[in-house]
Scaffold this active site. Structure first.
Site, short mmCIF file in Angstrom:
data_model
loop_
_atom_site.label_atom_id
_atom_site.label_comp_id
_atom_site.label_asym_id
_atom_site.label_seq_id
_atom_site.Cartn_x
_atom_site.Cartn_y
_atom_site.Cartn_z
CG ASP A 145 -1.97 1.01 1.23
OD1 ASP A 145 -2.27 1.51 0.14
OD2 ASP A 145 -2.51 1.31 2.30
CB THR A 192 -1.81 6.03 2.91
OG1 THR A 192 -2.07 6.82 1.75
CG2 THR A 192 -1.98 6.89 4.15
CG ASP A 238 -1.39 0.96 7.31
OD1 ASP A 238 -2.07 0.89 6.27
OD2 ASP A 238 -1.09 2.02 7.87
#
Length: 835
Positions: free
Chosen positions: A516, A518, A716
């Site tokens: 990912d 961010t 996350d």
């Protein structure tokens, strides 16, 4: 009639056969069929059999499995958990013969015969005593009821491992004390002048050897024969089967030869007519095997060293603030919501949040990062980390088994006992190993008896014993679990939490990493750079509308907007019909106006008109690497909000290192194409996909897996959970949500791509270590057994004494453990693995 039962503890085809055989011996049973995958057994019976009788039947057969009715919660798990909390009484096999099965009592493994090891307690209790009155022992700190002095922690007694080691050491001393004179007597003819024959004749010395052998056989090393007997009765053949048969035959042969020499043919006798006796071989072989067990016991205690170090991090007491006063309490008495004072240099007792004060905290024992972290009011702190030079007050949020430290310890404990796929090879070989060795031993005796020089039977007998003694299935069995245990502990000390051994093995094969943006590549702390309105007069109004809308969203970008508005003194107002659209943005009604905030896909879906000059400005911002959300009122885009999220300093070097290792790094983000392209270009990524939804990540992983790729996924957030679960190795950033961590096989305590590099290095080193262990174990047995059988004799005239074979066998297992311990010294830093 037939009944279906659940059986817990089975792990292989051998377990299946053992259960079927044991239950099939009951007179009421007509047929037994075990489903290993479902851990179930179907029993056909002529009359009903009580569950207790079935359990008793398994135990009598030496099978420590639990049989229960289907749907019953396995009660032993609760029992084991209680024992773990106490920190004692739970034992496991170092070779994990029955997977994660644990035992309530110390003894030997019913499958391989090795000493069971005690599992370190997950929560350590502390008892307190008075320095002046040692008979006073309390489970809480306080004052001595006799003299009033403060009670001090009572040093814990020796661990079970130390007790085992001391018991083995005592037996070792006894074995040496009796074996050494036996060996000297047996070698008497080689001493110049043969002084022993001047004292007594050989027959008398034989009696002395016999008497001296008895304490070695029936006390110091009797446990080996007990294990051998159990292994034969249950047909779980192992190393002790070979040792027991080899030394047992030698001892019984010698006793029979001394008391009843006439039963043996002349081929077994000396020129003087006496039978060759092997008391010295029996005693010395058993003593050497005992030495191997002693060395293993010492080495085993070091393999779980990382777990023990983690256990030491847990403090035993804390300072509770109650009614304005400080009170020292046991860590077990802390409850959620308690206010605790942490003094300079103290260990933080539980997980929580600082409510008053500030300090710097050493988190190296959990994150692996040596630099202390500054903490202030509102910041979270974790159990086991060490406070710096200032005092602060914290509120307890997670206590007991819920703390990060307890979860790390639990994960390390579970992973250490899990089985790697590479171990299946050793398991398959071990299943046939002992029967093959026994067959080779019999063939050895036969071949030497027919083709060997005189006394042929004596040569055959000695070499057959050497074959039994030198073979070491334990070296094969220990090759994988020892490396896994040390490797998992090493990872935990470096902030890498491995859920199971399979993930550790698979990580070494990973050739694609999907990540990912961010929070993974970037800091995950977005900040608003500007809110642009085409009509400058409406900029404050637009900010109020989008901030009010975002107050209902949990997305990091939404939080950044709300924070920015509050800093500007904007008052948030009520929103109606709020809706979050995954991967696109949010919509709602503010002041009777429909507000749409998100990416271009959301604008298209909502039929929003975007002016060309506004779109041009947005594209310019995106090419600078910023995340830009369109702001639309009703059906017209009137502005945008530009948000930046700095790339982590470590991301560029970590990605470069992964690329050098042959790992293709693909970024998949919900951000727009221009922003994603700018980030990808800066980091030299292999590929990227922008404006993707959670299901896009999932589909991409499936596509890559269909191409034969081994895919790791790093994320996350909750949105990443499906992709983490689908990937071959899911990697959760420790800064992320609990859901993501639950879905992952590897968790990085510090959410940093550099941790992935360390995990890759760790898995490579562990797998290399396992292969070294397996190579040594295979080569040792493949070369050792033929040499013991005497294949070198026709050409080189070399024979292997059973005593030398015992020495080699004893040190083979120890060598595997010592090689595994080398992993503790491995550096996991970038470009330094194996240093």
């Amino acid at each position: 009639m037939q009944h279906n039962y659940k059986v817990t503890g089975m792990s292989c085809a051998g377990c299946q056969t053992s259960v079927e055989g044991a239950l099939g011996n009951l007179k009421e049973v007509t047929n037994v069929k075990v489903d290993l995958k479902q851990s179930e057994v179907l029993i056909e019976m002529t009359s009903h059999i009580a569950l207790e009788k079935l359990q008793e039947t398994l135990l009598k057969a030496g099978l420590h499995y639990t049989i229960e009715m289907p749907g019953t919660e396995h009660h032993d798990h609760l029992h084991d958990e209680i024992l773990r909390q106490k920190g004692n009484g739970v034992y496991y096999c170092p070779m994990h013969c029955e997977d994660e099965k644990t035992y309530d009592e110390h003894g030997s493994c019913p499958v391989c015969g090795m000493d069971l090891l005690e599992q370190p307690g997950l929560v350590q209790g502390t008892e307190y005593t008075c320095p002046m009155h040692p008979e006073i022992v309390k489970d809480k700190p306080g004052a001595c009821p006799v003299c009033g002095m403060d009670l001090t922690p009572l040093n814990p007694s020796d661990s079970n491992e130390q007790k085992i080691y001391k018991e083995l050491l005592k037996k070792m001393k006894i074995a040496i004390a009796f074996s050494l004179p036996i060996f000297i007597i047996a070698m008497g003819d080689l001493i110049p002048g043969k002084p022993l024959t001047n004292v007594m004749d050989q027959q008398s010395w034989n009696w002395v050897q016999f008497i001296l052998t008895l304490p070695v056989v029936f006390y110091a090393c009797w446990m080996f024969f007990v294990r051998a007997y159990k292994s034969i009765v249950t047909w779980n053949l192992n190393m002790f089967t070979l040792v027991g048969i080899g030394t047992g035959v030698a001892f019984l042969f010698s006793v029979t030869g001394m008391f009843f020499p006439d039963v043996f043919p002349d081929e077994f006798k000396t020129e003087a007519g006496t039978v060759y006796l092997y008391f010295e071989a029996t005693a010395v072989i058993l003593t050497l095997v005992l030495l191997g067990q002693l060395l293993e016991a010492r080495a085993h205690s070091q393999t779980s060293g990382a777990l023990k170090e983690l256990l030491k991090l847990a403090p035993s007491e804390a300072v509770l603030i109650e009614n304005g006063e400080d009170k020292v309490i046991s860590i077990h008495d802390i409850k959620e919501g308690d206010l605790l004072r942490v003094k300079p240099g103290d260990k933080i007792p539980v997980d929580g949040k600082i409510t008053q004060g500030q300090s710097n905290v050493d988190e190296s024992m959990i994150s692996g990062e040596p630099i202390p972290v500054d903490k202030t009011e509102g910041d979270k702190v974790s159990s086991g980390t060490i406070n710096g030079t200032k005092s602060f007050v914290m509120i307890a949020q997670r206590v007991g088994a819920d703390t990060l430290l307890s979860q790390i310890i639990q994960m390390v404990n579970d992973a250490s006992r899990s089985r790697a796929p590479i171990q299946k090879l050793a398991d398959t070989i071990s299943k046939y190993f002992v029967p093959i060795v026994i067959l080779v031993s019999l063939v050895t005796f036969g071949v030497w008896g027919v083709f060997g020089p005189e006394p042929a039977y004596v040569y055959g007998f000695v070499n057959a014993i050497a074959v039994l003694i030198i073979a070491c299935p334990c070296a094969l069995g220990l090759a994988t679990p020892m490396s896994v245990m040390v490797g998992v502990g090493k990872g935990a000390q470096s902030g890498i939490l491995i859920k199971n051994a399979e993930a550790l093995e698979t990580m070494d094969k990973v050739d694609v990493l999907i990540t990912d943006k961010t929070g993974t590549i970037t800091q995950g702390k977005p900040s608003v750079e500007k809110v642009f309105a085409m009509d400058v007069k409406t900029s404050d109004d637009l900010l109020q509308k989008i901030a009010s809308l975002n107050q209902y969203s949990e997305h990091p970008l939404a939080e950044a907007v709300v924070k920015y508005a509050k800093e500007k003194g904007v008052t948030l107002i009520d929103v109606k019909d709020f809706e979050a659209i995954a991967g696109k943005g949010v919509v709602g009604t503010v002041k009777e106006k429909k507000i749409t905030l998100g990416n271009i896909k959301l604008m298209e879906k909502a039929n929003v008109t975007v002016p060309a000059d506004l779109n041009s400005q947005i594209i310019t911002e995106q090419k600078l690497g910023k995340t830009v959300s369109y702001i639309a009122v009703d059906s017209m885009a009137l502005g945008y909000v530009a948000i930046s999220d700095a790339i982590k300093e470590s991301s560029k070097s970590a990605i470069s290192e992964l690329l050098n290792k042959g790992v293709k790094v693909i970024m998949m983000t919900g951000d727009n194409g221009n922003t994603a392209k700018a980030v990808a270009a800066e980091l030299h990524l292999s590929d990227f996909t922008a404006e993707c939804l959670p299901e896009d990540k999932l589909n991409k992983i499936k596509e890559l897996q269909a191409q034969g790729k081994i895919v790791a996924m790093a994320g996350d957030g909750i949105n990443d959970s499906p992709a983490l679960a689908q990937s071959d190795v899911g990697i959760a950033m420790g800064t992320g949500t609990d859901v993501a961590i639950e879905s992952a096989e590897i968790t990085l305590v510090k959410g940093d791509l550099q941790g992935i590099v360390k995990a890759k290095n760790l898995s490579h080193e562990v797998m290399k270590n396992i292969k070294q262990n397996l190579f040594f174990a295979f080569i040792y047995n493949i070369s050792g057994v033929p040499v013991a059988a005497g294949v070198l004799f026709p050409v080189f005239g070399i024979l292997l004494s059973p005593m030398i074979a015992a020495t080699a066998m004893s040190f083979s297992s120890v060598s595997v453990i010592v090689n595994s311990l080398r992993l503790r010294k491995v550096s996991l830093n970038t470009g330094m693995a194996g240093a």
